[in-house]
Design a protein around this motif. Structure first.
Motif, PDB file in Angstrom:
ATOM      1  N   UNK A  39       0.783  -1.234   0.000  1.00 21.85           N
ATOM      2  CA  UNK A  39       0.000   0.000   0.000  1.00 21.85           C
ATOM      3  C   UNK A  39       0.817   1.287   0.000  1.00 21.85           C
ATOM      4  N   UNK A  40       2.104   1.207   0.198  1.00 24.08           N
ATOM      5  CA  UNK A  40       2.908   2.434   0.322  1.00 24.08           C
ATOM      6  C   UNK A  40       3.007   3.173  -1.004  1.00 24.08           C
ATOM      7  N   UNK A  41       2.934   4.493  -0.908  1.00 29.32           N
ATOM      8  CA  UNK A  41       3.126   5.344  -2.082  1.00 29.32           C
ATOM      9  C   UNK A  41       4.613   5.651  -2.236  1.00 29.32           C
ATOM     10  N   UNK A  42       5.035   6.160  -3.393  1.00 30.12           N
ATOM     11  CA  UNK A  42       6.437   6.573  -3.542  1.00 30.12           C
ATOM     12  C   UNK A  42       6.833   7.613  -2.499  1.00 30.12           C
ATOM     13  N   UNK A  43       5.891   8.496  -2.144  1.00 34.01           N
ATOM     14  CA  UNK A  43       6.183   9.516  -1.122  1.00 34.01           C
ATOM     15  C   UNK A  43       6.406   8.868   0.242  1.00 34.01           C
ATOM     16  N   UNK A  44       5.623   7.840   0.558  1.00 33.83           N
ATOM     17  CA  UNK A  44       5.816   7.114   1.816  1.00 33.83           C
ATOM     18  C   UNK A  44       7.198   6.480   1.862  1.00 33.83           C
ATOM     19  N   UNK A  45       7.571   5.838   0.782  1.00 29.01           N
ATOM     20  CA  UNK A  45       8.880   5.177   0.727  1.00 29.01           C
ATOM     21  C   UNK A  45      10.016   6.186   0.872  1.00 29.01           C
ATOM     22  N   UNK A  46       9.859   7.341   0.246  1.00 27.50           N
ATOM     23  CA  UNK A  46      10.895   8.371   0.343  1.00 27.50           C
ATOM     24  C   UNK A  46      11.044   8.853   1.781  1.00 27.50           C
ATOM     25  N   UNK A  47       9.916   8.992   2.490  1.00 27.30           N
ATOM     26  CA  UNK A  47       9.986   9.444   3.879  1.00 27.30           C
ATOM     27  C   UNK A  47      10.599   8.369   4.770  1.00 27.30           C
ATOM     28  N   UNK A  48      10.244   7.118   4.545  1.00 26.58           N
ATOM     29  CA  UNK A  48      10.844   6.019   5.299  1.00 26.58           C
ATOM     30  C   UNK A  48      12.346   5.973   5.067  1.00 26.58           C
ATOM     31  N   UNK A  49      12.751   6.152   3.832  1.00 26.09           N
ATOM     32  CA  UNK A  49      14.188   6.140   3.504  1.00 26.09           C
ATOM     33  C   UNK A  49      14.904   7.317   4.176  1.00 26.09           C
ATOM     34  N   UNK A  50      14.239   8.441   4.237  1.00 22.77           N
ATOM     35  CA  UNK A  50      14.820   9.620   4.901  1.00 22.77           C
ATOM     36  C   UNK A  50      15.108   9.317   6.372  1.00 22.77           C
ATOM     37  N   UNK A  51      14.158   8.701   7.062  1.00 27.97           N
ATOM     38  CA  UNK A  51      14.362   8.379   8.477  1.00 27.97           C
ATOM     39  C   UNK A  51      15.447   7.316   8.638  1.00 27.97           C
ATOM     40  N   UNK A  52      15.460   6.333   7.754  1.00 25.57           N
ATOM     41  CA  UNK A  52      16.480   5.283   7.836  1.00 25.57           C
ATOM     42  C   UNK A  52      17.883   5.865   7.691  1.00 25.57           C
ATOM     43  N   UNK A  53      18.042   6.836   6.812  1.00 26.30           N
ATOM     44  CA  UNK A  53      19.351   7.445   6.583  1.00 26.30           C
ATOM     45  C   UNK A  53      19.800   8.290   7.765  1.00 26.30           C
ATOM     46  N   UNK A  54      18.860   8.742   8.597  1.00 28.51           N
ATOM     47  CA  UNK A  54      19.223   9.542   9.763  1.00 28.51           C
ATOM     48  C   UNK A  54      19.772   8.700  10.906  1.00 28.51           C
ATOM     49  N   UNK A  55      19.498   7.411  10.881  1.00 27.57           N
ATOM     50  CA  UNK A  55      19.945   6.537  11.969  1.00 27.57           C
ATOM     51  C   UNK A  55      21.465   6.389  11.936  1.00 27.57           C
ATOM     52  N   UNK A  56      22.094   6.638  13.035  1.00 28.54           N
ATOM     53  CA  UNK A  56      23.545   6.518  13.092  1.00 28.54           C
ATOM     54  C   UNK A  56      24.283   7.659  12.429  1.00 28.54           C
TER      55      UNK A  56
END
Length: 250
Positions: A129-146
């Protein structure tokens, strides 16, 4: 919770009302064992004086604690602490109070077992169900870790936002109702597990979370579930290590 609300999630919420402060202090006292199972709480007059609140504020606080399963009021007996089997452990406050007052390895294992039931399912739904915008936001948070550019609280907030957004994107209303539980478990476990000397932690966490995003972008529910399970098990190991370290210091 709406997707836009996820962006405002914080590690700690301020207690703004007298009601919230009374609930917080009594909740911590009960969960921490200051008031034992079956023990009566002090009378209304004593609690009103202790917290400097009105009778109506105190009664509302007691209703809140009753709804969380921590106390029961009986005529001529007073308000007593209930057995732990009645406590609502998926309640955000009750779970947070456990972390504040100290948790055991057994508690952590039970907690992560529940996360393994809930979050991989949310990831599988998100893959559908995720939209491209959802995936981009998830990726943004993942990149902030560490990230070396962010302090620890900011990294924890990124982790919170990732997992809560993952649940919201899955768009299952029953799983969405567990957002408070997921937030509180992450709040407590990730903060407790922080070890600045744990080499490679940031890179490993980023890779684990990016694998979840990759699977969601590829519309692969099984891969999304597996990647989420790996991330949760890494979190379990870090939380258990933190419990062991705390017990050694104690």
């Amino acid at each position: 919770m709406r997707k836009e609300d996820v962006r405002e999630l914080k590690v700690v919420s301020n207690l703004r009302t007298s009601h919230a402060k009374v609930v917080e202090q009594l909740g911590l006292a009960i969960v921490g064992g200051r008031f034992g199972i079956g023990e009566a709480l002090p009378g209304d007059a004593e609690l009103e004086a202790q917290f400097d609140v009105s009778r109506s504020v105190l009664r509302e606080a007691m209703k809140t604690l009753t709804a969380k399963g921590l106390v029961v009021a009986k005529s001529r007996v007073g308000t007593r602490v209930t057995d732990r089997c009645h406590w609502n452990l998926v309640d955000e406050d009750v779970l947070r109070w456990h972390f504040r007052t100290g948790v055991t390895r057994e508690f952590i294992d039970h907690l992560y077992d529940v996360r393994l039931v809930l979050e991989p399912a949310s990831a599988a739904f998100a893959a559908l169900r995720a939209s491209p915008e959802d995936c981009a936001e998830l990726r943004h948070y993942a990149m902030q870790l560490g990230s070396n550019e962010l302090d620890w609280p900011s990294q924890v907030e990124a982790d919170l936002r990732f997992h809560v957004l993952l649940t919201v994107v899955g768009a299952n209303p029953f799983l969405e109702s567990m957002v408070g539980f997921i937030k509180a478990s992450l709040d407590g476990a990730f903060t407790m597990a922080f070890d600045p000397q744990l080499a490679g932690r940031g890179e490993a966490i980023t890779e684990l979370h990016l694998a979840i995003v990759d699977a969601i972008e590829q519309r692969d529910p099984e891969a999304a579930k597996s990647a989420t399970e790996r991330a949760i098990e890494q979190g379990r190991a870090a939380a258990l290590k933190a419990v062991d370290s705390s017990q050694k210091r104690g």
